[in-house]
Design a protein around this motif. Structure first.
Motif, PDB file in Angstrom:
ATOM      1  N   PHE A 172       0.829  -1.204   0.000  1.00 46.24           N
ATOM      2  CA  PHE A 172       0.000   0.000   0.000  1.00 46.24           C
ATOM      3  C   PHE A 172       0.869   1.263   0.000  1.00 46.24           C
ATOM      4  CE2 PHE A 172      -2.268  -3.451   2.099  1.00 46.24           C
ATOM      5  CZ  PHE A 172      -3.361  -3.554   1.255  1.00 46.24           C
TER       6      PHE A 172
ATOM      7  N   GLN B 102      -5.953   3.174   3.990  1.00 48.91           N
ATOM      8  CA  GLN B 102      -6.229   1.750   3.763  1.00 48.91           C
ATOM      9  C   GLN B 102      -6.270   1.043   5.106  1.00 48.91           C
ATOM     10  OE1 GLN B 102      -6.796  -0.329   0.894  1.00 48.91           O
ATOM     11  NE2 GLN B 102      -7.320  -1.680   2.593  1.00 48.91           N
TER      12      GLN B 102
ATOM     13  N   TYR C 251     -12.428  -4.911   4.215  1.00 48.82           N
ATOM     14  CA  TYR C 251     -10.996  -4.622   4.128  1.00 48.82           C
ATOM     15  C   TYR C 251     -10.196  -5.911   4.239  1.00 48.82           C
ATOM     16  CZ  TYR C 251     -11.569  -4.502   9.257  1.00 48.82           C
ATOM     17  OH  TYR C 251     -11.881  -4.786  10.562  1.00 48.82           O
TER      18      TYR C 251
END
Length: 198
Positions: free
Chosen positions: A84, A121, A144
């Motif tokens: 990420f 995130q 998620y």
């Protein structure tokens, strides 16, 4: 000059007495909901924790987070924070048997869904058995990514600064890969939105 110093001393004394009274009558709960309270708690936990095993790097606030590779429920590998890069990352360490962890998951899911493709995130790391996590997520699904790790002195939570292994534990990693915030304990409804702003 002397009277100003006296006023400051009296004000400081009153603040200390007020804080002590608040802790005495209300417990540490309100203090632990503040960033200062969380920093004090984290510092105390770190100072009294045994040294990590040889070769285990523990994240420190303001420093780059260690690279952690974990298995997801589908068997694929998730590497934090690399997968990420360029995005802030909120990592929540939990277990299916942890009551406060379970209570905060709908709030984490709500926050994750509100972030879109470029926001923070959210990633969950379950210190648990894969079967237990899969069964739990059928009852309480989240949108998620969830990874699995075995609890212990080398687990991902420890590497992300949770040296005492308290659950739930959340670490906020900025877009440059630095650990910027830590939270021991669950989020209350609406709390994440302000907490994740750094």
């Amino acid at each position: 000059m002397g009277s100003n110093l006296r006023i400051v001393a009296v004000a400081f004394g009153a603040a200390v007495v007020g804080a002590a009274a608040g802790l005495w009558f209300g417990g540490p709960g309100p203090l632990l909901k503040t960033e200062l309270g969380q920093r004090l708690l984290q510092d105390a936990a770190t100072a009294t924790a045994p040294a990590p095993p040889a070769g285990v790097r523990v994240a420190a606030r303001g420093k780059p987070a260690p690279r952690v590779a974990l298995q997801q429920l589908d068997g694929s590998t998730l590497t934090l924070p690399d997968d990420f890069a360029g995005r802030p990352l909120l990592v929540n360490v939990w277990a299916s048997w942890c009551g406060p962890c379970i209570e905060e998951m709908p709030e984490l899911d709500r926050f994750a869904r509100s972030q879109g493709a470029k926001g923070v995130q959210v990633v969950g790391i379950a210190l648990d058995e894969a079967d237990a996590v899969q069964a739990f997520l059928k009852r309480v699904p989240v949108g998620y990514p969830i990874a699995i790790d075995a609890p212990g002195p080398r687990d991902a939570g420890v590497q992300l600064g949770n040296v005492r292994g308290v659950l739930p534990y959340t670490a906020l990693i900025d877009a440059q890969g630095r650990l910027v915030k830590q939270k021991i304990g669950p989020f209350q409804p609406g709390e994440i939105d302000d907490w994740a702003r750094h």
